[in-house]
Design an enzyme around this catalytic site. Structure first.
Site, PDB file in Angstrom:
ATOM      1  N   LYS A   1       7.002 -17.379  16.562  1.00 46.87           N
ATOM      2  CA  LYS A   1       6.437 -18.253  17.599  1.00 46.87           C
ATOM      3  C   LYS A   1       5.610 -19.360  16.987  1.00 46.87           C
ATOM      4  O   LYS A   1       5.554 -20.473  17.529  1.00 46.87           O
ATOM      5  CB  LYS A   1       5.595 -17.439  18.593  1.00 46.87           C
ATOM      6  CG  LYS A   1       6.454 -16.695  19.599  1.00 46.87           C
ATOM      7  CD  LYS A   1       5.759 -16.523  20.943  1.00 46.87           C
ATOM      8  CE  LYS A   1       6.679 -15.907  21.949  1.00 46.87           C
ATOM      9  NZ  LYS A   1       6.038 -15.545  23.208  1.00 46.87           N
TER      10      LYS A   1
ATOM     11  N   LYS B   1      18.839 -13.032  19.027  1.00 51.61           N
ATOM     12  CA  LYS B   1      18.723 -12.244  20.257  1.00 51.61           C
ATOM     13  C   LYS B   1      18.817 -13.156  21.489  1.00 51.61           C
ATOM     14  O   LYS B   1      18.413 -14.322  21.428  1.00 51.61           O
ATOM     15  CB  LYS B   1      17.443 -11.392  20.235  1.00 51.61           C
ATOM     16  CG  LYS B   1      16.245 -12.057  20.774  1.00 51.61           C
ATOM     17  CD  LYS B   1      15.072 -11.104  20.993  1.00 51.61           C
ATOM     18  CE  LYS B   1      13.921 -11.984  21.463  1.00 51.61           C
ATOM     19  NZ  LYS B   1      12.707 -11.366  21.807  1.00 51.61           N
TER      20      LYS B   1
ATOM     21  N   LYS C   1      15.343 -16.264  26.888  1.00 47.47           N
ATOM     22  CA  LYS C   1      15.294 -17.280  27.945  1.00 47.47           C
ATOM     23  C   LYS C   1      15.063 -18.672  27.369  1.00 47.47           C
ATOM     24  O   LYS C   1      15.361 -19.667  28.003  1.00 47.47           O
ATOM     25  CB  LYS C   1      14.255 -16.935  29.015  1.00 47.47           C
ATOM     26  CG  LYS C   1      12.929 -16.465  28.529  1.00 47.47           C
ATOM     27  CD  LYS C   1      12.165 -15.715  29.627  1.00 47.47           C
ATOM     28  CE  LYS C   1      11.308 -14.615  29.050  1.00 47.47           C
ATOM     29  NZ  LYS C   1      11.012 -13.556  29.966  1.00 47.47           N
TER      30      LYS C   1
HETATM   31  P1  TYM Z   1       9.190  -9.680  26.831  1.00 52.98           P
HETATM   32  O1  TYM Z   1       8.628 -10.204  28.101  1.00 52.98           O
HETATM   33  O2  TYM Z   1       9.589 -10.650  25.767  1.00 52.98           O
HETATM   34  O3  TYM Z   1      10.449  -8.771  27.129  1.00 52.98           O
HETATM   35  C1  TYM Z   1      10.406  -7.738  28.103  1.00 52.98           C
HETATM   36  C2  TYM Z   1      11.267  -6.574  27.627  1.00 52.98           C
HETATM   37  O4  TYM Z   1      12.609  -7.001  27.414  1.00 52.98           O
HETATM   38  C3  TYM Z   1      13.044  -6.613  26.113  1.00 52.98           C
HETATM   39  N1  TYM Z   1      13.982  -7.622  25.609  1.00 52.98           N
HETATM   40  C4  TYM Z   1      15.213  -7.353  25.169  1.00 52.98           C
HETATM   41  N2  TYM Z   1      15.892  -6.203  25.046  1.00 52.98           N
HETATM   42  C5  TYM Z   1      17.160  -6.273  24.564  1.00 52.98           C
HETATM   43  N3  TYM Z   1      17.771  -7.425  24.190  1.00 52.98           N
HETATM   44  C6  TYM Z   1      17.123  -8.612  24.291  1.00 52.98           C
HETATM   45  N4  TYM Z   1      17.727  -9.738  23.944  1.00 52.98           N
HETATM   46  C7  TYM Z   1      15.779  -8.603  24.799  1.00 52.98           C
HETATM   47  N5  TYM Z   1      14.864  -9.580  25.028  1.00 52.98           N
HETATM   48  C8  TYM Z   1      13.778  -8.959  25.521  1.00 52.98           C
HETATM   49  C9  TYM Z   1      11.779  -6.552  25.283  1.00 52.98           C
HETATM   50  O5  TYM Z   1      11.938  -5.725  24.153  1.00 52.98           O
HETATM   51  C10 TYM Z   1      10.782  -5.996  26.287  1.00 52.98           C
HETATM   52  O6  TYM Z   1      10.849  -4.591  26.331  1.00 52.98           O
HETATM   53  N6  TYM Z   1       5.005  -8.241  24.535  1.00 52.98           N
HETATM   54  C11 TYM Z   1       6.006  -7.858  25.510  1.00 52.98           C
HETATM   55  C12 TYM Z   1       5.440  -7.615  26.897  1.00 52.98           C
HETATM   56  C13 TYM Z   1       4.331  -6.609  26.914  1.00 52.98           C
HETATM   57  C14 TYM Z   1       4.472  -5.216  26.752  1.00 52.98           C
HETATM   58  C15 TYM Z   1       3.149  -4.679  26.863  1.00 52.98           C
HETATM   59  C16 TYM Z   1       5.572  -4.372  26.545  1.00 52.98           C
HETATM   60  C17 TYM Z   1       3.021  -6.895  27.100  1.00 52.98           C
HETATM   61  N7  TYM Z   1       2.285  -5.720  27.078  1.00 52.98           N
HETATM   62  C18 TYM Z   1       2.920  -3.310  26.766  1.00 52.98           C
HETATM   63  C19 TYM Z   1       5.312  -3.000  26.460  1.00 52.98           C
HETATM   64  C20 TYM Z   1       4.021  -2.480  26.553  1.00 52.98           C
HETATM   65  C21 TYM Z   1       7.011  -8.984  25.634  1.00 52.98           C
HETATM   66  O7  TYM Z   1       6.733 -10.094  25.329  1.00 52.98           O
HETATM   67  O8  TYM Z   1       8.190  -8.604  26.218  1.00 52.98           O
END
Ligand code: TYM
Length: 332
Positions: A116, A198, A201
């Site tokens: 990032k 990966k 969005k």
């Molecule tokens: P975020 O918002 O980027 O993504 C949400 C969830 O989607 C999964 N994910 C994917 N899984 C498979 N293939 C992909 N291409 C893909 N893109 C995203 C992510 O692994 C995630 O599970 N930091 C976290 C949000 C968060 C969080 C937490 C998660 C904040 N606090 C506490 C768990 C526990 C995030 O940015 O996810």
């Protein structure tokens, strides 16, 4: 919800734009299936989104859209808590406390921070750097046993465990040490246009990413244009990232093994396979889009759901927060 015998599952998603097929297959689908076996607590991690600049009006819209979308995926507010992180003040408080128990060196090693900061070179703020301790706090506040996430969050789960273990080493057993719950299939959905990256969005190529609310036509178009290879033989293998990705998506949705898929598409070309994957995704997402349309019209219902959950989340998380403050030496 308060069934003491069940283990606790906690997870969250950033409401930073639309939800993708990767989010759904890697995480949200498991959030839904875990609801009977676990006490599930889920959050919209809106505090996390401001590590990159957000337009205020768009941000408000994104939060409500994401809330309605996740309900539409099948989160049942009678069974699970689904709250908005910024409404529960213990999250920001715990993040500050954990910042003081997290080392500069370990934060520097986070690949998401490196990625990032390369992408937003003009705004490498402190929040981007300390983001993992906010996330650790989210999880540890609820004494979670399992954290259902995609593979890209593995490193953040590891640092959460390290922070919790360090804190417990100093003050006794304050935090449950959580485990990641990463699916065998669907944990890393790749871009349809560059299957070495990966699905995200923020993909610059609109055809690389399938959104939860895409129309059936858009979904079919994206799958038909998916990058594959020149072999034209549906089987899993090295150097076949595009086909491997499509097989992973198809297998996650249909439950078919890779062997079965190879067998079913024996002698057929990539065109047939891409159509089949597209159709499976269309049918999986169709009821979600329909439910979303009705939820998003009913803002009063959405508000009722999150206000109720916010209040309970505050109550549960305050127990851990107070314990932490006392152990450290604050006067309560
Ligand atoms: P975020 O918002 O980027 O993504 C949400 C969830 O989607 C999964 N994910 C994917 N899984 C498979 N293939 C992909 N291409 C893909 N893109 C995203 C992510 O692994 C995630 O599970 N930091 C976290 C949000 C968060 C969080 C937490 C998660 C904040 N606090 C506490 C768990 C526990 C995030 O940015 O996810």
């Amino acid at each position: 919800m308060e069934n003491e015998k069940k283990q606790i599952a906690f997870s969250a998603i950033q409401p930073s734009g639309t939800i993708t097929l990767g989010n759904y297959l890697g995480a949200i689908r498991n959030w839904v299936t875990m609801q009977d076996e676990y006490n599930c607590i889920y959050a919209l991690a809106d505090l996390h989104t401001i590590t990159v600049r957000q337009d205020p009006a768009q941000m408000r819209k994104n939060i409500l859209d994401a809330y309605a979308s996740i309900l539409a995926c099948g989160i049942d507010t009678e069974k699970s808590l689904f709250f908005i992180q910024s409404h529960v003040h213990t999250h920001a408080e715990m993040a500050w406390v954990l910042d003081c128990y997290t080392q500069f060196g370990e934060l520097s090693r986070m690949t998401q921070f490196k990625d990032k900061s390369a992408k937003h070179a003009d705004n490498i703020n402190a929040g981007l750097f300390t983001y993992p301790s906010l996330m650790a706090g989210d999880i540890l506040l609820y004494q979670a046993d399992k954290v259902p996430v995609g593979a890209d969050q593995q490193q953040h789960i590891e640092i959460t465990r390290d922070i919790a273990t360090r804190f417990n080493g100093l003050y006794g057993n304050v935090f449950k040490i959580p485990e990641g719950f990463i699916p065998k299939n669907g944990a890393r959905v790749m871009s349809l246009q560059d299957p070495t990256k990966k699905m995200s969005k923020s993909d610059e190529n609109v055809n690389g990413c399938v959104h939860l609310l895409d129309s059936p036509e858009a979904i079919m178009r994206k799958f038909k244009r998916a990058i594959t290879d020149s072999e034209a033989h549906v089987h899993y293998g090295e150097g076949k990232d595009g086909i491997n990705n499509l097989m992973g998506i198809y297998s996650t949705i249909t439950g078919l093994s890779f062997e079965q898929i190879e067998h079913d598409f024996e002698g057929k070309g990539y065109g047939d396979f891409k159509t089949a994957v597209g159709e499976a995704v269309v049918e999986e997402l169709r009821p979600i889009r329909e439910r979303y349309e009705s939820y998003i019209k009913d803002k009063a219902y959405l508000e009722e759901c999150y206000r109720k959950a916010d209040e309970i989340a505050l109550k549960i998380s305050s127990r851990t927060m107070n314990k932490v403050m006392k152990k450290i030496g604050f006067i309560l």
